[in-house]
Design a protein around this motif. Structure first.
Motif, PDB file in Angstrom:
ATOM      1  N   LEU A 176      55.305  11.855   3.635  1.00 48.61           N
ATOM      2  CA  LEU A 176      54.367  11.219   4.569  1.00 48.61           C
ATOM      3  C   LEU A 176      54.596   9.721   4.722  1.00 48.61           C
ATOM      4  CD1 LEU A 176      51.080  13.003   3.464  1.00 48.61           C
ATOM      5  CD2 LEU A 176      52.492  13.476   5.491  1.00 48.61           C
ATOM      6  N   ASP A 177      55.388   9.131   3.848  1.00 46.74           N
ATOM      7  CA  ASP A 177      55.628   7.688   3.903  1.00 46.74           C
ATOM      8  C   ASP A 177      57.077   7.405   3.556  1.00 46.74           C
ATOM      9  OD1 ASP A 177      55.580   4.947   3.882  1.00 46.74           O
ATOM     10  OD2 ASP A 177      54.379   4.775   2.073  1.00 46.74           O
ATOM     11  N   ARG A 178      57.868   7.222   4.572  1.00 51.08           N
ATOM     12  CA  ARG A 178      59.297   6.977   4.374  1.00 51.08           C
ATOM     13  C   ARG A 178      59.655   5.494   4.474  1.00 51.08           C
ATOM     14  NH1 ARG A 178      61.612  11.614   3.350  1.00 51.08           N
ATOM     15  NH2 ARG A 178      60.932  13.509   4.403  1.00 51.08           N
ATOM     16  N   SER A 179      58.641   4.619   4.515  1.00 54.93           N
ATOM     17  CA  SER A 179      58.914   3.185   4.647  1.00 54.93           C
ATOM     18  C   SER A 179      59.472   2.620   3.342  1.00 54.93           C
ATOM     19  CB  SER A 179      57.643   2.441   5.051  1.00 54.93           C
ATOM     20  OG  SER A 179      56.645   2.616   4.078  1.00 54.93           O
ATOM     21  N   PRO A 239      60.387   2.553  -1.909  1.00 55.69           N
ATOM     22  CA  PRO A 239      59.477   3.156  -0.943  1.00 55.69           C
ATOM     23  C   PRO A 239      58.088   2.540  -1.147  1.00 55.69           C
ATOM     24  CG  PRO A 239      60.756   4.844  -2.077  1.00 55.69           C
ATOM     25  CD  PRO A 239      60.998   3.542  -2.791  1.00 55.69           C
ATOM     26  N   SER A 240      57.338   2.354  -0.083  1.00 57.48           N
ATOM     27  CA  SER A 240      56.039   1.694  -0.225  1.00 57.48           C
ATOM     28  C   SER A 240      55.089   2.489  -1.115  1.00 57.48           C
ATOM     29  CB  SER A 240      55.409   1.414   1.141  1.00 57.48           C
ATOM     30  OG  SER A 240      55.245   2.598   1.868  1.00 57.48           O
ATOM     31  N   TRP A 241      55.186   3.832  -1.106  1.00 58.98           N
ATOM     32  CA  TRP A 241      54.301   4.617  -1.972  1.00 58.98           C
ATOM     33  C   TRP A 241      54.627   4.403  -3.449  1.00 58.98           C
ATOM     34  CZ3 TRP A 241      56.447   8.420  -5.045  1.00 58.98           C
ATOM     35  CH2 TRP A 241      57.709   8.915  -4.675  1.00 58.98           C
ATOM     36  N   VAL A 242      55.882   4.118  -3.771  1.00 59.69           N
ATOM     37  CA  VAL A 242      56.241   3.824  -5.165  1.00 59.69           C
ATOM     38  C   VAL A 242      55.655   2.467  -5.560  1.00 59.69           C
ATOM     39  CG1 VAL A 242      58.144   3.381  -6.774  1.00 59.69           C
ATOM     40  CG2 VAL A 242      58.319   5.252  -5.111  1.00 59.69           C
ATOM     41  N   LEU A 243      55.712   1.502  -4.657  1.00 58.66           N
ATOM     42  CA  LEU A 243      55.105   0.203  -4.952  1.00 58.66           C
ATOM     43  C   LEU A 243      53.602   0.369  -5.179  1.00 58.66           C
ATOM     44  CD1 LEU A 243      55.392  -2.810  -5.365  1.00 58.66           C
ATOM     45  CD2 LEU A 243      55.209  -3.099  -2.870  1.00 58.66           C
ATOM     46  N   CYS A 275      48.285   3.309   3.187  1.00 55.98           N
ATOM     47  CA  CYS A 275      49.271   4.170   3.858  1.00 55.98           C
ATOM     48  C   CYS A 275      48.604   5.107   4.861  1.00 55.98           C
ATOM     49  CB  CYS A 275      50.051   5.000   2.837  1.00 55.98           C
ATOM     50  SG  CYS A 275      51.219   4.048   1.871  1.00 55.98           S
ATOM     51  N   ARG A 276      47.289   4.993   4.965  1.00 64.10           N
ATOM     52  CA  ARG A 276      46.501   5.804   5.903  1.00 64.10           C
ATOM     53  C   ARG A 276      46.697   7.301   5.706  1.00 64.10           C
ATOM     54  NH1 ARG A 276      47.774   1.722  10.702  1.00 64.10           N
ATOM     55  NH2 ARG A 276      46.190   0.191  10.182  1.00 64.10           N
ATOM     56  N   MET A 277      46.788   7.701   4.457  1.00 61.56           N
ATOM     57  CA  MET A 277      46.894   9.129   4.159  1.00 61.56           C
ATOM     58  C   MET A 277      45.505   9.741   4.157  1.00 61.56           C
ATOM     59  SD  MET A 277      49.962   9.463   1.437  1.00 61.56           S
ATOM     60  CE  MET A 277      51.528   8.661   1.778  1.00 61.56           C
ATOM     61  N   ASP A 278      45.448  11.024   4.457  1.00 61.14           N
ATOM     62  CA  ASP A 278      44.188  11.747   4.559  1.00 61.14           C
ATOM     63  C   ASP A 278      43.649  12.066   3.163  1.00 61.14           C
ATOM     64  OD1 ASP A 278      42.962  14.804   4.803  1.00 61.14           O
ATOM     65  OD2 ASP A 278      42.305  13.415   6.379  1.00 61.14           O
ATOM     66  N   ARG A 279      42.488  11.538   2.850  1.00 62.94           N
ATOM     67  CA  ARG A 279      41.914  11.733   1.513  1.00 62.94           C
ATOM     68  C   ARG A 279      41.650  13.206   1.219  1.00 62.94           C
ATOM     69  NH1 ARG A 279      37.571   8.667  -2.059  1.00 62.94           N
ATOM     70  NH2 ARG A 279      36.717  10.467  -3.142  1.00 62.94           N
ATOM     71  N   ALA A 280      41.109  13.924   2.187  1.00 64.47           N
ATOM     72  CA  ALA A 280      40.795  15.344   1.954  1.00 64.47           C
ATOM     73  C   ALA A 280      42.060  16.129   1.630  1.00 64.47           C
ATOM     74  CB  ALA A 280      40.079  15.938   3.165  1.00 64.47           C
ATOM     75  N   MET A 281      43.145  15.836   2.321  1.00 64.96           N
ATOM     76  CA  MET A 281      44.409  16.519   2.049  1.00 64.96           C
ATOM     77  C   MET A 281      44.918  16.166   0.652  1.00 64.96           C
ATOM     78  SD  MET A 281      47.946  15.951   1.791  1.00 64.96           S
ATOM     79  CE  MET A 281      48.128  14.350   2.543  1.00 64.96           C
ATOM     80  N   LEU A 282      44.826  14.888   0.278  1.00 67.92           N
ATOM     81  CA  LEU A 282      45.260  14.478  -1.060  1.00 67.92           C
ATOM     82  C   LEU A 282      44.419  15.174  -2.123  1.00 67.92           C
ATOM     83  CD1 LEU A 282      45.830  10.644  -0.454  1.00 67.92           C
ATOM     84  CD2 LEU A 282      47.584  12.431  -0.587  1.00 67.92           C
ATOM     85  N   GLU A 283      43.100  15.210  -1.940  1.00 69.65           N
ATOM     86  CA  GLU A 283      42.203  15.892  -2.881  1.00 69.65           C
ATOM     87  C   GLU A 283      42.574  17.362  -3.033  1.00 69.65           C
ATOM     88  OE1 GLU A 283      38.037  15.494  -1.966  1.00 69.65           O
ATOM     89  OE2 GLU A 283      38.257  13.357  -1.588  1.00 69.65           O
ATOM     90  N   GLU A 284      42.802  18.024  -1.902  1.00 67.70           N
ATOM     91  CA  GLU A 284      43.127  19.450  -1.900  1.00 67.70           C
ATOM     92  C   GLU A 284      44.435  19.730  -2.630  1.00 67.70           C
ATOM     93  OE1 GLU A 284      44.554  22.431   1.542  1.00 67.70           O
ATOM     94  OE2 GLU A 284      42.579  21.527   1.880  1.00 67.70           O
ATOM     95  N   THR A 285      45.439  18.913  -2.375  1.00 65.83           N
ATOM     96  CA  THR A 285      46.739  19.152  -3.003  1.00 65.83           C
ATOM     97  C   THR A 285      46.720  18.791  -4.489  1.00 65.83           C
ATOM     98  OG1 THR A 285      47.572  17.003  -2.232  1.00 65.83           O
ATOM     99  CG2 THR A 285      48.043  18.925  -0.843  1.00 65.83           C
TER     100      THR A 285
END
Length: 143
Positions: free
Chosen positions: A20-23, A74-78, A113-123
């Motif tokens: 979801l975050d390739r930056s 990657p920004s998610w690693v930072l 990163c504007r990720m969906d909280r509900a999706m993160l919670e579910e996964t």
């Protein structure tokens, strides 16, 4: 030594977060991002970003006082490393990849990163990863 909890979190990140975050963030921009995230959390005195040679075992590290990173991340690693900085103290005490770390990391992913909280919670639930949605920085009084 990598624990089962660590392996589950890393697998979740690679399966859910990374696609979801390739930056990529070049080293020269990392301190500005750390400073921005720190200020957005209402905090002063962010950790310093220092150069680190990438290794096969560890791409980057984060603690309350410093984030060590290679030439780019990657920004998610930072954000992962910033979450470590937020959930550890200057003395080195911290949550590792425990519920407070994951809760803090999720908050950063949603906010920056504007990720969906509900999706993160579910996964996270599907992967058996515990997290604290009320987690706050480890070094703030009353946290």
């Amino acid at each position: 030594m990598t624990s089962a909890r660590d392996r589950r979190l890393y697998a979740w990140e690679n399966r859910v977060v990374a696609p979801l975050d390739r930056s990529e963030v070049p080293f020269e921009r990392m301190q500005a991002i750390v400073d921005h995230v720190w200020a957005a959390e209402g905090l002063k005195w962010p950790p310093r970003v220092r150069a680190r040679k990438a290794s096969r075992a560890t791409l980057a590290t984060g603690s309350r006082l410093a984030i060590e990173a290679p030439a780019s991340l990657p920004s998610w690693v930072l954000l992962h490393e910033i979450a470590h900085a937020l959930t550890s103290t200057a003395e080195g005490a911290g949550d590792g990849h425990g519920p407070d770390f994951v809760g803090t990391y999720v908050r950063l992913l949603v906010r920056h990163c504007r990720m969906d909280r509900a999706m993160l919670e579910e996964t996270l639930a599907a992967d058996g990863i515990r997290w604290n949605p009320e987690a706050r920085p480890a070094f703030v009084d009353g946290a």
